[in-house]
Scaffold this motif. Structure first.
Motif, PDB file in Angstrom:
ATOM      1  N   GLY A 257       0.810  -1.199   0.000  1.00 14.81           N
ATOM      2  CA  GLY A 257       0.000   0.000   0.000  1.00 14.81           C
ATOM      3  C   GLY A 257       0.848   1.255   0.000  1.00 14.81           C
ATOM      4  N   SER A 258       0.357   2.277  -0.677  1.00 14.48           N
ATOM      5  CA  SER A 258       1.054   3.555  -0.757  1.00 14.48           C
ATOM      6  C   SER A 258       0.013   4.670  -0.816  1.00 14.48           C
ATOM      7  CB  SER A 258       1.957   3.601  -1.982  1.00 14.48           C
ATOM      8  OG  SER A 258       2.599   4.855  -2.087  1.00 14.48           O
ATOM      9  N   ARG A 259       0.410   5.850  -0.374  1.00 12.07           N
ATOM     10  CA  ARG A 259      -0.494   6.995  -0.399  1.00 12.07           C
ATOM     11  C   ARG A 259       0.140   8.118  -1.212  1.00 12.07           C
ATOM     12  NH1 ARG A 259      -4.961   8.029   2.381  1.00 12.07           N
ATOM     13  NH2 ARG A 259      -4.565   6.264   3.773  1.00 12.07           N
ATOM     14  N   LYS A 260      -0.599   8.592  -2.201  1.00 10.66           N
ATOM     15  CA  LYS A 260      -0.098   9.650  -3.071  1.00 10.66           C
ATOM     16  C   LYS A 260      -1.229  10.618  -3.373  1.00 10.66           C
ATOM     17  CE  LYS A 260       2.483  10.426  -7.338  1.00 10.66           C
ATOM     18  NZ  LYS A 260       3.094   9.786  -8.546  1.00 10.66           N
ATOM     19  N   ASN A 261      -0.940  11.896  -3.136  1.00 12.65           N
ATOM     20  CA  ASN A 261      -1.935  12.956  -3.350  1.00 12.65           C
ATOM     21  C   ASN A 261      -3.233  12.686  -2.579  1.00 12.65           C
ATOM     22  OD1 ASN A 261      -0.164  14.252  -5.152  1.00 12.65           O
ATOM     23  ND2 ASN A 261      -0.950  13.048  -6.891  1.00 12.65           N
ATOM     24  N   GLU A 263      -4.547   9.878  -1.857  1.00 11.64           N
ATOM     25  CA  GLU A 263      -5.226   8.643  -2.251  1.00 11.64           C
ATOM     26  C   GLU A 263      -4.396   7.424  -1.852  1.00 11.64           C
ATOM     27  OE1 GLU A 263      -6.552   8.288  -6.235  1.00 11.64           O
ATOM     28  OE2 GLU A 263      -7.260  10.350  -6.370  1.00 11.64           O
ATOM     29  N   PHE A 264      -5.120   6.402  -1.348  1.00 14.23           N
ATOM     30  CA  PHE A 264      -4.449   5.151  -0.998  1.00 14.23           C
ATOM     31  C   PHE A 264      -4.591   4.164  -2.154  1.00 14.23           C
ATOM     32  CE2 PHE A 264      -4.338   0.842   0.679  1.00 14.23           C
ATOM     33  CZ  PHE A 264      -3.187   0.871   1.452  1.00 14.23           C
ATOM     34  N   ARG A 265      -3.488   3.555  -2.500  1.00 12.56           N
ATOM     35  CA  ARG A 265      -3.527   2.552  -3.576  1.00 12.56           C
ATOM     36  C   ARG A 265      -2.395   1.556  -3.357  1.00 12.56           C
ATOM     37  NH1 ARG A 265      -1.023   5.693  -8.867  1.00 12.56           N
ATOM     38  NH2 ARG A 265       0.874   6.463  -7.845  1.00 12.56           N
ATOM     39  N   TYR A 266      -2.505   0.409  -4.021  1.00 14.39           N
ATOM     40  CA  TYR A 266      -1.469  -0.620  -3.950  1.00 14.39           C
ATOM     41  C   TYR A 266      -0.530  -0.459  -5.133  1.00 14.39           C
ATOM     42  CZ  TYR A 266      -3.909  -2.946  -0.167  1.00 14.39           C
ATOM     43  OH  TYR A 266      -4.490  -3.234   1.032  1.00 14.39           O
ATOM     44  N   VAL A 267       0.773  -0.462  -4.793  1.00 20.82           N
ATOM     45  CA  VAL A 267       1.805  -0.269  -5.811  1.00 20.82           C
ATOM     46  C   VAL A 267       2.616  -1.546  -5.945  1.00 20.82           C
ATOM     47  CG1 VAL A 267       3.831   1.083  -6.479  1.00 20.82           C
ATOM     48  CG2 VAL A 267       1.921   2.187  -5.298  1.00 20.82           C
ATOM     49  N   THR A 268       2.885  -1.943  -7.170  1.00 22.59           N
ATOM     50  CA  THR A 268       3.695  -3.125  -7.433  1.00 22.59           C
ATOM     51  C   THR A 268       5.151  -2.712  -7.666  1.00 22.59           C
ATOM     52  OG1 THR A 268       1.825  -4.271  -8.448  1.00 22.59           O
ATOM     53  CG2 THR A 268       4.022  -5.115  -8.951  1.00 22.59           C
ATOM     54  N   HIS A 269       6.048  -3.197  -6.813  1.00 24.05           N
ATOM     55  CA  HIS A 269       7.474  -2.898  -6.930  1.00 24.05           C
ATOM     56  C   HIS A 269       8.137  -4.057  -7.684  1.00 24.05           C
ATOM     57  CE1 HIS A 269       7.169   0.476  -4.012  1.00 24.05           C
ATOM     58  NE2 HIS A 269       6.205  -0.295  -3.490  1.00 24.05           N
ATOM     59  N   ARG A 270       7.997  -4.011  -8.994  1.00 24.24           N
ATOM     60  CA  ARG A 270       8.455  -5.120  -9.824  1.00 24.24           C
ATOM     61  C   ARG A 270       9.962  -5.377  -9.674  1.00 24.24           C
ATOM     62  NH1 ARG A 270       6.360  -7.456 -14.593  1.00 24.24           N
ATOM     63  NH2 ARG A 270       4.669  -5.941 -14.542  1.00 24.24           N
ATOM     64  N   GLU A 271      10.750  -4.319  -9.415  1.00 24.94           N
ATOM     65  CA  GLU A 271      12.206  -4.487  -9.326  1.00 24.94           C
ATOM     66  C   GLU A 271      12.639  -5.305  -8.116  1.00 24.94           C
ATOM     67  OE1 GLU A 271      11.060  -0.996  -6.872  1.00 24.94           O
ATOM     68  OE2 GLU A 271      10.524  -1.764  -8.859  1.00 24.94           O
TER      69      GLU A 271
END
Length: 384
Positions: A257-261, A263-271
């Protein structure tokens, strides 16, 4: 009359081998939980500790909120003051001219035996004591103390001491709600997890690292901390705990989970993926795994290892080490040369009372000058 050479055996801390013993003990303690304490010396000393230490500390607020009480426990070695070699009962010295023989010998301290001291990595002759205490509010306050032979280890001493503590609280109408308990790896045994689970008490116990390699639960691979591994061999991320089902849900470790502007959303850290690929690219959190505490409370405890709650209890457990050091070094317990278990048990409880009294006096004198502290001490001496 004994031959203690045969009793000098290093205990096995293998959780799998200890499971039958701990499970049998857990079921026995649970079945006798409503029975009263036996009328013995230990009961008298428990009552003294409750009336002179635990209850007064609770009344002064030193134990914090009793309906949200966390406890920690640990054991320590107590060498006997008697001669571990015993006294000869044979005539080998006169008849054969030798002092070293395998004949039975007489011992002054009849209840002591040989045990293993894991800290110093040596055998010692004596007893082992276990205590539960409250470590908070800048004080380490013993709640219960018990004593057993040196050969006994934590995974049996711990539940027995906890059981006696609960019975003591009940018989003194001391109403508490224990919300968590912290121990070291010596209590990492399935029977102990089962006992506390049946008591509905979350525990924080580290895995015994000697048995924490290549862990598996059916087809599920686990890390050394008993956390499910994804296909890439990476520890999965704990998503949440289903309290009703007592189960943990783990998800993909690189989806967070991450929060930006705002908004909460799930971010995929592919690296971060070791395989440089995604198992389920269209899913927000998948792949997910659900594991149940009841199926294996040792691998999946209610308090996850590494969580904030776990670290808090682990930090509080250091209070047991400070309390043990106080008893053994500040009051020279090791130099007392006590030659019976009864004498050692009496001194343990008296020192526990002193710990409570010192904490009370410290709170009463907080912020006072040295002269006022001396006057208060003299006044207390006159009252007593």
């Amino acid at each position: 009359i004994r031959n203690l050479k045969e009793e000098k055996i290093k205990p096995d801390d293998d959780p799998d081998k200890n499971e039958p013993v701990t499970m049998k003990l857990a079921k026995f303690l649970l079945s006798t939980a409503d029975e009263p304490r036996p009328q013995d010396l230990h009961k008298m000393l428990e009552d003294i500790l409750m009336e002179l230490g635990v209850k007064p500390s609770a009344e002064k607020g030193l134990l914090g909120e009793l309906q949200k009480l966390d406890v920690v426990g640990d054991s320590s070695c107590l060498p006997s003051g008697s001669n571990s070699s015993g006294k000869s009962t044979c005539n080998c010295l006169k008849e054969k001219g030798t002092r070293k023989c395998d004949c039975p010998r007489s011992y002054t301290d009849r209840t002591s035996n040989w045990g293993w001291d894991p800290y110093h990595e040596v055998f010692y002759f004596g007893d082992r004591f276990y205590q539960h205490l409250f470590a908070g509010n800048k004080h380490d306050l013993p709640l219960h103390v018990s004593l057993g032979p040196a050969s006994e280890v934590d995974y049996t001493l711990c539940p027995k001491d906890f059981d006696r503590m609960l019975k003591t609280f009940r018989e003194h109408n001391f109403h508490v709600n224990i919300t968590g308990a912290g121990y070291d790896k010596g209590v990492d045994a399935m029977g102990d997890y089962f006992y506390f689970m049946e008591k509905n008490i979350p525990v924080a116990i580290p895995l015994n690292k000697r048995r924490a390699k290549n862990l598996k639960d059916g087809n599920l691979n686990l890390s050394s901390n008993a956390i499910p591994l994804c296909k890439a061999g990476k520890e999965m991320r704990r998503h949440y705990f289903k309290k009703e089902q007592m189960s943990h849900v783990y998800c993909c470790p690189i989806k967070r989970g991450s929060r930006k502007n705002g908004e909460f959303r799930y971010v995929t850290h592919r690296e971060e993926c070791p395989l440089d690929t995604l198992c389920e690219p269209d899913a927000t959190l998948a792949p997910t795994v659900q594991v149940c505490t009841k199926d294996n409370p040792r691998f999946y405890p209610v308090i996850p290892r590494g969580s904030k709650r776990y670290k808090k209890l682990a930090k509080e457990r250091t209070g047991t080490e400070r309390s043990n050091s106080f008893k053994k070094w500040a009051y020279s317990f090791d130099k007392a040369q006590l030659k019976s278990r009864a004498h050692r048990l009496i001194r343990l409880h008296l020192l526990a009372v002193i710990e409570h009294r010192k904490a009370m006096f410290k709170e009463e004198t907080r912020g006072l000058s040295k002269d006022k502290i001396v006057q208060l001490a003299l006044k207390n001496m006159e009252i007593n």
